[in-house]
Design a protein around this motif. Sequence first.
Motif, PDB file in Angstrom:
ATOM      1  N   ALA A 136       0.850  -1.199   0.000  1.00 40.65           N
ATOM      2  CA  ALA A 136       0.000   0.000   0.000  1.00 40.65           C
ATOM      3  C   ALA A 136       0.881   1.244   0.000  1.00 40.65           C
ATOM      4  O   ALA A 136       2.110   1.173   0.151  1.00 40.65           O
ATOM      5  N   GLY A 137       0.237   2.391  -0.145  1.00 45.92           N
ATOM      6  CA  GLY A 137       0.956   3.656  -0.137  1.00 45.92           C
ATOM      7  C   GLY A 137       0.218   4.710   0.673  1.00 45.92           C
ATOM      8  O   GLY A 137      -0.951   4.544   1.056  1.00 45.92           O
ATOM      9  N   LEU A 138       0.938   5.783   0.939  1.00 52.70           N
ATOM     10  CA  LEU A 138       0.375   6.895   1.712  1.00 52.70           C
ATOM     11  C   LEU A 138       0.962   8.188   1.177  1.00 52.70           C
ATOM     12  O   LEU A 138       2.182   8.307   1.032  1.00 52.70           O
ATOM     13  N   ARG A 139       0.095   9.148   0.852  1.00 54.89           N
ATOM     14  CA  ARG A 139       0.559  10.443   0.367  1.00 54.89           C
ATOM     15  C   ARG A 139       1.034  11.313   1.518  1.00 54.89           C
ATOM     16  O   ARG A 139       0.523  11.226   2.631  1.00 54.89           O
ATOM     17  N   ARG A 140       1.979  12.185   1.186  1.00 54.37           N
ATOM     18  CA  ARG A 140       2.485  13.117   2.195  1.00 54.37           C
ATOM     19  C   ARG A 140       1.370  14.007   2.734  1.00 54.37           C
ATOM     20  O   ARG A 140       1.242  14.182   3.950  1.00 54.37           O
ATOM     21  N   ASP A 141       0.553  14.556   1.838  1.00 53.96           N
ATOM     22  CA  ASP A 141      -0.482  15.472   2.318  1.00 53.96           C
ATOM     23  C   ASP A 141      -1.514  14.748   3.179  1.00 53.96           C
ATOM     24  O   ASP A 141      -2.084  15.335   4.100  1.00 53.96           O
ATOM     25  N   ARG A 142      -1.736  13.480   2.906  1.00 54.38           N
ATOM     26  CA  ARG A 142      -2.627  12.680   3.756  1.00 54.38           C
ATOM     27  C   ARG A 142      -2.025  12.524   5.155  1.00 54.38           C
ATOM     28  O   ARG A 142      -2.721  12.656   6.172  1.00 54.38           O
ATOM     29  N   LEU A 143      -0.729  12.270   5.211  1.00 56.03           N
ATOM     30  CA  LEU A 143      -0.058  12.124   6.499  1.00 56.03           C
ATOM     31  C   LEU A 143      -0.076  13.437   7.280  1.00 56.03           C
ATOM     32  O   LEU A 143      -0.282  13.447   8.503  1.00 56.03           O
ATOM     33  N   VAL A 144       0.127  14.558   6.571  1.00 53.37           N
ATOM     34  CA  VAL A 144       0.067  15.863   7.230  1.00 53.37           C
ATOM     35  C   VAL A 144      -1.317  16.088   7.839  1.00 53.37           C
ATOM     36  O   VAL A 144      -1.448  16.562   8.975  1.00 53.37           O
ATOM     37  N   SER A 145      -2.356  15.736   7.089  1.00 57.85           N
ATOM     38  CA  SER A 145      -3.726  15.905   7.593  1.00 57.85           C
ATOM     39  C   SER A 145      -3.959  15.071   8.846  1.00 57.85           C
ATOM     40  O   SER A 145      -4.583  15.524   9.808  1.00 57.85           O
TER      41      SER A 145
END
Length: 373
Positions: A136-145
């Motif tokens: 799986a993956g995770l976006r940076r902006d998702r992690l920031v949120s």
Amino acid sequence: MTYSSQCQLLDLDPDQGTTVHLTTGAVNWAVEVCQEQVDTDNQWFCFLQAMALKGLQQWLDQGAQALPLDYSHKAPLNPGVNCQVKGFRLCLLVQGSLSDGLISIPRYTLRDPLNFAHLYILAEVQEEADQVTILAGLRRDRLVSLKESGDLALSRKGHYHVPLEDWDLSPEDLLLYLHCLNPETLEAGHSEKQVPARRLYLQPALNARDWLKDKLDSVAEQFHWTLLPPLALSHQLMSVQSPAEELETLLKDLEQQGVTIPETARGAYQELHHQGLPGRLYALTWKVFDSHYSPEWSLFLCLGPSPGESLAPGTELIVQDETSVLVRQGLNEDSGEVYLYTQVIGNFDEQFTVSIISGEGTPLTLPPFTFHT
């Protein structure tokens, strides 16, 4: 061309699986790289990271349109940002036991102004079968949120623990992002304080070579650097140390650890409160002569607390050249360390950029250090 039109033209392989079987050469490389790891306690982790990297490379290669993966082929793998694809800085993480359903992500991969990750990729390594699965993956902006919503726990060692259910990008999504998106798309729209790398070298540079001539240039004066006396002039230590005396004490301690600074070195220091951060930064420079190489120069840096204070845990000292981060030192709460120090060496035409991140997460990037005649 827009994102959507690019993707309409993209011919992705719908049957591209998520598990790859590593070649013998890939496994041998992983074994070789982990043996370069000086700390034997980390060799197993390094081996799994290396296998995951080779698995990711094979997975990217086997699509209808291969994606080139850039990484260091010799150095042991960095646990943070460890590879790139088309300008995307990737943090490849190996799945652990997942007994608690949490994935550990180093905090500096999120807030490092010079080398933050655009995308996080989670991989499973089955070392006995020489197999790697892209999970799986995770976006940076998702992690920031997630961080800003207060939903993430931060460990004392500076890691966010992200629940597996928040890893919301499928491997197919990751391929689409890497093919179609611009990395800058994932940098905008959040409150993380950043210094885009492409802007760093637009700043005026500081010529450290002037210190050897007992003077400061205008950039050093503008940024409140104060020239230190020659190291050969030893001071009688007093109960209240001047910056020069503090540095001498530190250098004597380092010498006992095998770190020797030549007496020809000259330096300067600055109180970082002028730049809005706590602490004091020392910098020393000298010429390096070796008959086998072109003349080089050395930059020694020491970040310490202001008098009567202490640096907060999580404080980081980062040095990079024009292409990559060379050093990243972090103050660990459990280590008992007071100072962060490092040394870099380059040709006379090379320059180094120094950044500091406070324990509260405030970044500061100083004008580049040069060594011009």
